[in-house]
Design an enzyme around this catalytic site. Sequence first.
Site, PDB file in Angstrom:
ATOM      1  N   GLY A 256      34.056  48.472  32.308  1.00 31.25           N
ATOM      2  CA  GLY A 256      33.866  48.805  30.891  1.00 31.25           C
ATOM      3  C   GLY A 256      32.817  47.927  30.213  1.00 31.25           C
ATOM      4  O   GLY A 256      31.927  48.420  29.509  1.00 31.25           O
ATOM      5  N   ASP A 274      33.395  42.114  42.032  1.00 30.46           N
ATOM      6  CA  ASP A 274      34.857  42.133  41.894  1.00 30.46           C
ATOM      7  C   ASP A 274      35.436  41.859  43.269  1.00 30.46           C
ATOM      8  O   ASP A 274      34.898  42.296  44.279  1.00 30.46           O
ATOM      9  CB  ASP A 274      35.391  43.452  41.333  1.00 30.46           C
ATOM     10  CG  ASP A 274      36.764  43.266  40.692  1.00 30.46           C
ATOM     11  OD1 ASP A 274      36.862  43.119  39.458  1.00 30.46           O
ATOM     12  OD2 ASP A 274      37.763  43.216  41.464  1.00 30.46           O
ATOM     13  N   CYS A 372      42.363  38.815  28.150  1.00 31.94           N
ATOM     14  CA  CYS A 372      43.230  39.609  27.274  1.00 31.94           C
ATOM     15  C   CYS A 372      44.608  38.949  27.223  1.00 31.94           C
ATOM     16  O   CYS A 372      45.634  39.615  27.240  1.00 31.94           O
ATOM     17  CB  CYS A 372      43.297  41.072  27.699  1.00 31.94           C
ATOM     18  SG  CYS A 372      43.882  41.322  29.374  1.00 31.94           S
TER      19      CYS A 372
HETATM   20  C1  LIG Z   1      40.283  41.679  33.254  1.00 33.42           C
HETATM   21  S1  LIG Z   1      39.790  42.514  34.678  1.00 33.42           S
HETATM   22  C2  LIG Z   1      38.095  42.811  34.364  1.00 33.42           C
HETATM   23  C3  LIG Z   1      37.809  43.980  33.438  1.00 33.42           C
HETATM   24  C4  LIG Z   1      36.330  44.347  33.395  1.00 33.42           C
HETATM   25  N1  LIG Z   1      35.498  43.233  33.033  1.00 33.42           N
HETATM   26  C5  LIG Z   1      36.028  45.505  32.452  1.00 33.42           C
HETATM   27  O1  LIG Z   1      35.567  45.296  31.351  1.00 33.42           O
HETATM   28  O2  LIG Z   1      36.268  46.657  32.844  1.00 33.42           O
HETATM   29  C6  LIG Z   1      39.747  41.232  35.855  1.00 33.42           C
HETATM   30  C7  LIG Z   1      39.159  41.620  37.202  1.00 33.42           C
HETATM   31  O3  LIG Z   1      39.002  40.415  37.968  1.00 33.42           O
HETATM   32  C8  LIG Z   1      39.086  40.759  39.319  1.00 33.42           C
HETATM   33  N2  LIG Z   1      39.251  39.494  40.062  1.00 33.42           N
HETATM   34  C9  LIG Z   1      40.363  38.757  40.227  1.00 33.42           C
HETATM   35  N3  LIG Z   1      40.093  37.656  40.947  1.00 33.42           N
HETATM   36  C10 LIG Z   1      38.758  37.681  41.220  1.00 33.42           C
HETATM   37  C11 LIG Z   1      37.883  36.830  41.948  1.00 33.42           C
HETATM   38  N4  LIG Z   1      38.330  35.711  42.519  1.00 33.42           N
HETATM   39  N5  LIG Z   1      36.578  37.182  42.043  1.00 33.42           N
HETATM   40  C12 LIG Z   1      36.122  38.331  41.474  1.00 33.42           C
HETATM   41  N6  LIG Z   1      36.921  39.177  40.797  1.00 33.42           N
HETATM   42  C13 LIG Z   1      38.218  38.858  40.667  1.00 33.42           C
HETATM   43  C14 LIG Z   1      40.232  41.737  39.369  1.00 33.42           C
HETATM   44  O4  LIG Z   1      40.150  42.531  40.556  1.00 33.42           O
HETATM   45  C15 LIG Z   1      39.995  42.545  38.082  1.00 33.42           C
HETATM   46  O5  LIG Z   1      39.284  43.718  38.372  1.00 33.42           O
END
Ligand SMILES: C[S@@+](CC[C@H](N)C(=O)[O-])C[C@H]1O[C@@H](n2cnc3c(N)ncnc32)[C@H](O)[C@@H]1O
Length: 432
Positions: A256, A274, A372
Site C-alpha cells: 500500500g 519483504d 500500527c
Molecule cells: C506492517 S506490514 C507492512 C505493510 C506495508 N508497508 C504496506 O503499506 O502495505 C509488515 C511487513 O513486514 C514483513 N516483515 C516482517 N519481518 C520482516 C523482515 N525481517 N524483513 C522484511 N520484512 C519483514 C511482514 O511480512 C509484513 O508484510
Amino acid sequence: MSDPVAGVAVRVAAARVLAAVLRGRSLKAELATALPRFDDSRDRALLEAICFAALRQRTRYDAALQAWMPKPLTARDAELRGLLLAGFAQLDALQLPPHAALSATVEAARALGRSRQAGMVNALLRRAQREGLPAADPAEAWPGWLRARVSADWPWQAAAIFAASAEPAPLWLRVNRARIARADWLQKLDADGIEGTADDRLADAVRIDTPLAVSALPGFAEGEVSVQDAAAQAVADALAPPAGARVLDACAAPGGKAAHLLERDPSLQLLALDVDPRRLRRVADTLQRVGAQAQLKAADAADTAAWWDGRLFDVVLLDAPCSATGIVRRQPDVLLHRRAQDIDALVALQARLLDALWTVLAPGGVLLYATCSILKDENERQIDAFLSRTPDAVTEPLDAGFGHVSGVGRQTLPGEGGRDGFFLARLSKRKA
Ligand SMILES: C[S@@+](CC[C@H](N)C(=O)[O-])C[C@H]1O[C@@H](n2cnc3c(N)ncnc32)[C@H](O)[C@@H]1O
C-alpha cells in the site's frame, strides 16, 4: 442476499469461521478460505460483516449467552457459540431485518447438525430482539495484560481507545493521482450515487461512511482508487522523498505505502523488500493494479548481506512488523491471539531492523519508522533506545497533523479523525 439457501450457507460459514477464530485461528486466514466459496459478492460482504461485528462485540454477546443460557456452552459447542454470536451480530450491530436474520440463523443450526438446539437458538435470538443485548465495558474485550499496558501508556485516552477499537472503521480510499484527480473521481462517485468526502488534511484521501463492496466503486478495477486507512496515507507526507530518490521500502507487503509513494512520484527508484515471498507477490499485484513500477525482493531486511548491493539509499521506510494494537477495529482477533511474549519478540525484531537499515542509509538521508501499534515499547521507547545507541541519528520533528507528541515521534490513537492507531518517527543521518 442472493437467495435463501445461500443465506443459510452464509450463517453456517460465519459460525465455522467464528468457531475457528475463537479456537485460535486467524480471522484473515479463515475468511480467505471461506469467502471464495460464495459466488455472489453480497453473500461475501455479509459473511465478512457478520464475522467482524460478532468479534468486535464479542464480550457483550458472550455476556448475553452467559446470562440467558440455562447451561454454559462447552468446547464441543464451538460452532453453536459461533452461530449465536453471528445471530446477535445480525440483530444488534448490523441491524438486519429480524425475520430474515432469525430464520436463516435457525436454519443454519439444523445445517450444522444441531437440529435439537434449533429451538433454543430461536428463543435466544428472539430474546435478543425483544430485550436488546446487554451493555459491557469495551475494555473487557482486551486481555488483562494488554489492557494494563495500554492504560499505563495512555492513561487519559485508554477508555476512548478501547471504545473506538470496538467500532467499525470507515472505508478510507486513496485516489491514484497518477490516473485521476481526486475532485474528478469524487464527481464520478457522486454520479454513481455514493456519498464520499475528501479529507482536508490528506491530499489523496476520500472517506466513505456507508459500508459497500469496493468492486462497486468507480474505477476500482482500473486502479483509480485503493483501500488504505488515512493514518497509513499520512506516511507518504511524513516521508516526502525528493524526486528521483533511491527509496527502500524494507517491509513492503502488501504494498500500500509503496504504491502511494510511486503514484505520487513515478521517478522514485524504489526497492520493495519483504521477508514473506507469498506476501511479496501481493506487492506485485498491488503495483500492477495502480500502474506503478518497483524492484521487488524477498529477503530478511535485517540480513543486509543477503540482499544489499552496496549502494546507499536516500530514503528508508521501515513500516515495521508490530502488535497491530492500533488496528483492533480492523483485526478484532488480535485481542484473542496476542500474547505478552509476542511484544518482547516484536520489540527485539524492530530494533534489529532499525540497526541494520541504518547502515544502508546515506548520510543526509531520512529513515521513517512506522507502526500500527499504540504501545510505547514498540514506538517512542523503541526510538529513544535507538537514538541512545546511534550517535549519527538526528530526529526530525513531525507536525501536529501526525498526531499526539510521543517521544520524538507522533501517535494517532484509534478512531481519532476516523484514523487507525499509528506511530511515526522521522530520523535523519548526520553528514560526516
Ligand atoms: C506492517 S506490514 C507492512 C505493510 C506495508 N508497508 C504496506 O503499506 O502495505 C509488515 C511487513 O513486514 C514483513 N516483515 C516482517 N519481518 C520482516 C523482515 N525481517 N524483513 C522484511 N520484512 C519483514 C511482514 O511480512 C509484513 O508484510
